[in-house]
Write a protein that holds these residues in place. Structure first.
Motif, PDB file in Angstrom:
ATOM      1  N   ARG A  21     -10.467   6.395   3.107  1.00  0.00           N
ATOM      2  CA  ARG A  21     -11.579   5.438   3.473  1.00  0.00           C
ATOM      3  C   ARG A  21     -11.323   3.902   3.520  1.00  0.00           C
ATOM      4  O   ARG A  21     -11.417   3.140   4.626  1.00  0.00           O
ATOM      5  CB  ARG A  21     -12.840   5.787   2.727  1.00  0.00           C
ATOM      6  N   ASN A  22     -10.764   3.501   2.390  1.00  0.00           N
ATOM      7  CA  ASN A  22     -10.124   2.051   2.410  1.00  0.00           C
ATOM      8  C   ASN A  22      -9.241   1.654   3.174  1.00  0.00           C
ATOM      9  O   ASN A  22      -9.649   0.598   3.954  1.00  0.00           O
ATOM     10  CB  ASN A  22      -9.618   1.784   0.770  1.00  0.00           C
ATOM     11  N   ARG A  23      -8.348   2.403   3.592  1.00  0.00           N
ATOM     12  CA  ARG A  23      -7.373   2.308   4.669  1.00  0.00           C
ATOM     13  C   ARG A  23      -8.228   2.106   6.064  1.00  0.00           C
ATOM     14  O   ARG A  23      -7.776   1.036   6.758  1.00  0.00           O
ATOM     15  CB  ARG A  23      -6.271   3.103   4.702  1.00  0.00           C
ATOM     16  N   VAL A  70      -3.481  12.422  -0.639  1.00  0.00           N
ATOM     17  CA  VAL A  70      -4.125  11.460  -1.360  1.00  0.00           C
ATOM     18  C   VAL A  70      -5.683  11.507  -1.395  1.00  0.00           C
ATOM     19  O   VAL A  70      -5.825  12.677  -0.968  1.00  0.00           O
ATOM     20  CB  VAL A  70      -3.897   9.961  -0.455  1.00  0.00           C
ATOM     21  N   THR A  71      -6.383  10.750  -1.850  1.00  0.00           N
ATOM     22  CA  THR A  71      -7.781  11.258  -1.811  1.00  0.00           C
ATOM     23  C   THR A  71      -8.428  10.829  -0.653  1.00  0.00           C
ATOM     24  O   THR A  71      -8.039   9.705  -0.004  1.00  0.00           O
ATOM     25  CB  THR A  71      -8.294  10.569  -3.093  1.00  0.00           C
ATOM     26  N   GLU A  72      -9.829  10.870  -0.502  1.00  0.00           N
ATOM     27  CA  GLU A  72     -10.626  10.762   0.829  1.00  0.00           C
ATOM     28  C   GLU A  72     -10.829   9.306   0.433  1.00  0.00           C
ATOM     29  O   GLU A  72     -11.152   8.382   1.537  1.00  0.00           O
ATOM     30  CB  GLU A  72     -11.935  11.342   0.545  1.00  0.00           C
ATOM     31  N   VAL A  73     -11.122   8.822  -0.492  1.00  0.00           N
ATOM     32  CA  VAL A  73     -11.521   7.518  -0.929  1.00  0.00           C
ATOM     33  C   VAL A  73     -10.432   6.541  -0.251  1.00  0.00           C
ATOM     34  O   VAL A  73     -10.567   5.392   0.096  1.00  0.00           O
ATOM     35  CB  VAL A  73     -11.429   7.141  -2.538  1.00  0.00           C
ATOM     36  N   THR A  74      -9.208   6.756  -0.792  1.00  0.00           N
ATOM     37  CA  THR A  74      -8.014   5.990  -0.226  1.00  0.00           C
ATOM     38  C   THR A  74      -7.844   5.699   1.394  1.00  0.00           C
ATOM     39  O   THR A  74      -7.744   4.701   1.859  1.00  0.00           O
ATOM     40  CB  THR A  74      -6.604   6.569  -0.860  1.00  0.00           C
ATOM     41  N   ARG A 100       0.711  -1.328  -0.064  1.00  0.00           N
ATOM     42  CA  ARG A 100      -0.078   0.034   0.007  1.00  0.00           C
ATOM     43  C   ARG A 100       0.782   1.271  -0.003  1.00  0.00           C
ATOM     44  O   ARG A 100       1.833   1.149   0.526  1.00  0.00           O
ATOM     45  CB  ARG A 100      -0.944   0.004   1.202  1.00  0.00           C
ATOM     46  N   GLY A 101       0.313   2.119  -0.484  1.00  0.00           N
ATOM     47  CA  GLY A 101       0.961   3.385  -0.534  1.00  0.00           C
ATOM     48  C   GLY A 101       1.268   3.950   1.103  1.00  0.00           C
ATOM     49  O   GLY A 101       0.348   4.145   1.649  1.00  0.00           O
ATOM     50  N   GLY A 119      -0.998   6.692   2.345  1.00  0.00           N
ATOM     51  CA  GLY A 119      -2.459   6.442   2.478  1.00  0.00           C
ATOM     52  C   GLY A 119      -2.338   5.949   3.825  1.00  0.00           C
ATOM     53  O   GLY A 119      -3.210   6.298   4.664  1.00  0.00           O
ATOM     54  N   ALA A 121      -6.795  13.920   3.869  1.00  0.00           N
ATOM     55  CA  ALA A 121      -6.500  13.715   2.498  1.00  0.00           C
ATOM     56  C   ALA A 121      -5.562  14.699   1.752  1.00  0.00           C
ATOM     57  O   ALA A 121      -4.575  14.417   1.205  1.00  0.00           O
ATOM     58  CB  ALA A 121      -7.695  13.560   1.766  1.00  0.00           C
TER      59      ALA A 121
END
Length: 310
Positions: free
Chosen positions: A282-284, A276-280, A244-245, A248, A271
């Motif tokens: 959220r996933n983490r 990074v984006t919010e989505v990332t 993973r980044g 993130g 973010a």
DNA sequence: AAGACGAAAGTGGTTGA
DNA sequence: TCAACAACTTTCGTCTT
């Protein structure tokens, strides 16, 4: 001037340094411990200050951030020239001209590039050691002709990025991109290219290295930050981090830590500073909650928040 | 209204045949 | 050299506070 303190053969500390031959020899067993050692001591003794002045030869320290490493001579400095006349003066001008020609494209390129390097490095407030490292990398790259076909600036940025990584003071590609005005992808490309070509091995950057900077950018207190470090460690133990980044992961840890410590920041805010984006996030963040059984904790702290409001 | 959430499609890079 | 693939992004609609 000895690196070795004890003879590896007999353990004796009775070692002698033979200056003429450049060897360290054990007096007890005669083993030659180190060959071709360079003696960095002064090779003379000073009996008075005058002798000292005469014999001491020293200059500014060597530096990779100077195009000629801080050495170098200019032919014909202004005052000297006017002391001469006619033939002599012509000779000086000829020499000057030659020196100009001799200073090859490489050196001129280095001069420019190192100026740029200093600019970017001071913009990012990078430590001197990183700047030196980057200058070294760049110099090597120029010598190998790796700059050809690439813009000088992008190679500078790539060298800086590599140096940051090696010194564990990582900056994101975005930050480097902002400081140097080079496209993020371009920096990444040249970074990969020069590290591969120069055989520079770089460890994958550790998310922890980013935490402190992100936390201060978000104005989170120290408690939250150390909480984030804990979370991060747990995540690493659960193998949530590989592949993973790192930014993130660091961002998500901070986000969760902030939630738990009632210092909530929006996903957007976190973010942005992490690039990074919010989505990332959220996933983490989801992964963190699931694997670390933090679910109840977060809910509990949310309830607490509500209770306080009521 | 702002923030959080999730689905879907797109991007750039790595890997393995 | 190409296709499959994982991680991440962008975009957008929906739900929650």
């Amino acid at each position: 001037m000895t690196y070795v303190k004890k003879c590896p053969e007999c353990g004796s500390i009775n070692l002698i340094f033979d200056k003429d031959r450049g060897e360290v020899i054990c007096r007890s067993c005669g083993l030659v411990i180190e060959e071709r050692v360079v003696d960095f001591d002064q090779e003379h003794r000073e009996f008075d200050s005058e002798q000292g002045e005469k014999r001491r030869r020293a200059g500014a320290p060597l530096s990779w951030t100077k195009f000629d490493r801080g050495l170098g001579t200019d032919v014909g400095q202004k005052q000297d020239i006017y002391k001469l006349s006619g033939k002599e003066r012509n000779k000086f001008f000829r020499l000057r001209k030659w020196q100009y020609r001799i200073s090859t494209a490489i050196e001129r390129n280095l001069k420019l590039a190192l100026a740029e390097l200093k600019r970017v490095s001071s913009y990012l407030k990078l430590p001197k050691s990183v700047e030196e490292e980057a200058a070294r990398i760049y110099t090597l790259a120029v010598q190998r002709g790796l700059v050809r076909g690439r813009s000088m600036e992008s190679v500078v940025a790539g060298a800086l990025y590599a140096a940051c990584r090696r010194h564990e003071v990582p900056r994101t590609l975005d930050e480097l991109s902002e400081a140097s005005g080079i496209d993020k992808k371009e920096i990444g490309r040249t970074y990969r290219f020069i590290t591969r070509e120069l055989g520079i091995r770089i460890l994958p950057s550790n998310p922890v290295d980013y935490l402190a900077r992100f936390a201060s950018a978000l104005k989170l207190n120290a408690e939250t930050q150390s909480r984030a470090v804990e979370i991060l460690e747990q995540a690493q133990n659960s193998e949530l981090t590989s592949g993973r980044g790192p930014t993130g992961i660091a961002a998500a840890s901070l986000y969760v830590a902030a939630l738990l410590n009632n210092e909530k920041r929006t996903q957007r805010e976190v973010a942005d500073v992490a690039g990074v984006t919010e989505v990332t996030i959220r996933n983490r963040y989801k992964e963190l909650l699931k694997k670390l059984n933090l679910m109840e904790k977060v809910k509990k702290s949310k309830r607490k928040l509500l209770a306080e409001v009521v």
